[in-house]
Scaffold this active site. Structure first.
Site, PDB file in Angstrom:
ATOM      1  CG  HIS A   1     -49.064  -5.518  28.908  1.00  0.00           C
ATOM      2  ND1 HIS A   1     -48.257  -5.052  29.925  1.00  0.00           N
ATOM      3  CD2 HIS A   1     -50.320  -5.101  29.185  1.00  0.00           C
ATOM      4  CE1 HIS A   1     -49.010  -4.391  30.797  1.00  0.00           C
ATOM      5  NE2 HIS A   1     -50.254  -4.408  30.380  1.00  0.00           N
TER       6      HIS A   1
ATOM      7  CE  LYS B   1     -48.542  -1.145  30.393  1.00  0.00           C
ATOM      8  NZ  LYS B   1     -49.408   0.022  30.561  1.00  0.00           N
TER       9      LYS B   1
ATOM     10  CB  SER C   1     -51.229  -6.841  32.176  1.00  0.00           C
ATOM     11  OG  SER C   1     -52.436  -6.728  32.905  1.00  0.00           O
TER      12      SER C   1
END
Length: 413
Positions: free
Chosen positions: A226, A257, A198
């Site tokens: 992610h 996310k 990340s």
């Protein structure tokens, strides 16, 4: 003389907050010039996945991890409203007590369908998913081999489970194999990797690393927080993209996310996986997600299965922003765009904070990331693109960065 304290004596006072003094001083120095607090921004109103009102002005959002822009999807919002009407605001209980509603089973089925796996287990946050799964499956006498740049939730899960932790240099296949070779053959072994890291937005060579892990009899856990929804032909993440998803024992992910809400999960094909519901403490002893949250997650996940056009547009955004910032003279964390994260490396924290504030005044919000959370003690301005950013907004962002870079002296005049 006695070692005991008399009535008139008191024990020396130890301030348990003194360990934070260096951080307190750093924050005081940052704010002493009247600068905006980069870690305390308030969004007064959110207009869309890409725009909010901050400090009374419309601001482009480039630091939200809202990769697929699902937070304002009409179907997602409608599902949440309906669940509020039908089931109320919360469960007030653990999943093993009264906290399993029809919606919790539905979202776990959606995850099984999305990943093509047999089992799914949903947690209240992504942090808890890592904490719970890692600490439960790897305990005293077992070994965890993990990338040194692993997320804090992974490290905390290792610590809670009391396994022997063996880190290796970031994305270094040879270093990983060297660690595995030294572990007793009869010991339980878990290799933990991330699809996308990340901080810099770089991806792992999962296919090669998983092959090495299996060679030494290790189980493999991959955190795809992610990459889920965006990377891979069907949005299943880096393991799917590198054609090694079938070799992964546990996939960890989050709803905060690409899914656009909150929660965490683990999916697996392990035949004994369901026992985790009775032995995983962060699952057993935590209240379950509200019904409105699991309803929004279910709807979002099922829509992400058919979001090929969105994925393609997000890739275009990533390529355009990476090239634009690099051409402007900024130092980027990766040579080529590898994900929806573009990390702009700053000279130091002071310059990074000044640049962050200059961008905010331009009408752009990004994340200021600092040590020790960042690799190699770097200060980063971390940009996370969204599939709902228009091509025009991306060009605006490049212009904002360029002007702010010149104003702060980070770019030459």
């Amino acid at each position: 003389m006695t070692d005991m304290l008399s009535e008139n004596e008191t024990a020396a006072h130890v301030d348990l907050f003194s360990k934070f003094d260096p951080l307190i001083e750093m924050r005081r120095n940052l704010l002493s010039t009247g600068q905006e607090d980069p870690f305390g921004l308030v969004m007064e109103r959110v207009i869309s996945p890409t725009v909010a009102v901050c400090n009374g002005r419309e601001t482009i959002l480039l630091g939200t991890y809202n990769y697929m822009g699902m937070t304002f999807d009409p179907d997602v919002i409608a599902a949440g409203k309906q669940a509020l009407d039908d089931f109320g605001s919360g469960t007030t209980g653990s999943r093993v007590l009264n906290g399993t509603y029809a919606g919790h089973k539905a979202v776990e089925q959606a995850l099984c369908d999305f990943y093509g796996m047999d089992h799914a287990m949903v947690f209240s946050t992504g942090y808890q998913a890592n904490l719970g799964i890692i600490s439960t499956i790897a305990g005293k006498g077992d070994y965890i081999v993990l990338d040194i740049d692993s997320h804090a939730s992974i490290w905390d899960g290792c610590k809670m489970g009391d396994a022997e932790v063996v880190p290796f240099k970031h994305n270094d296949i040879e270093a990983m194999e060297k660690r595995l070779r030294r572990i007793p053959a009869e010991a339980g072994k878990l290799v933990i990797l991330e699809g996308v890291y990340s901080m810099l937005g770089d991806i792992a060579p999962l296919k090669e690393m998983i092959a090495v892990a299996k060679k030494y009899g290790a189980m493999v856990l991959v955190d795809e927080a992610h990459s889920m929804g965006f990377i891979g032909p069907k949005g299943r993440g880096v393991a799917e993209d590198q054609d090694c998803l079938d070799e992964v024992d546990f996939v960890i992910g989050t709803f905060s996310k690409s899914v656009g809400t909150v929660g965490g999960f683990c999916v697996s094909n392990h035949p004994k996986f369901e026992i985790m519901r009775l032995v995983c403490r962060p699952y057993v002893f935590t209240a379950s997600l509200p019904p409105s949250v699991v309803a929004t997650a279910t709807t979002s996940i099922r829509k992400l299965m058919h979001a090929g056009d969105k994925r393609a547009h997000l890739w275009e955004n990533s390529k355009t922003l990476h090239k634009g910032l690099k051409d402007a003279g900024f130092q980027i964390g990766t040579d080529e765009p590898q994900s929806a994260i573009i990390a702009v490396i700053m000279p130091d924290l002071e310059k990074g904070a000044a640049m962050w504030e200059a961008l905010l005044h331009e009408g752009l919000y990004v994340n200021l990331a600092r040590p020790p959370a960042t690799p190699a003690n770097m200060t980063l301005l971390r940009c996370s693109l969204c599939a709902e950013h228009s091509a025009e907004q991306v060009q605006q962002i490049i212009g904002m960065f360029t002007r702010a870079g010149k104003a702060t002296g980070i770019l030459g005049a």
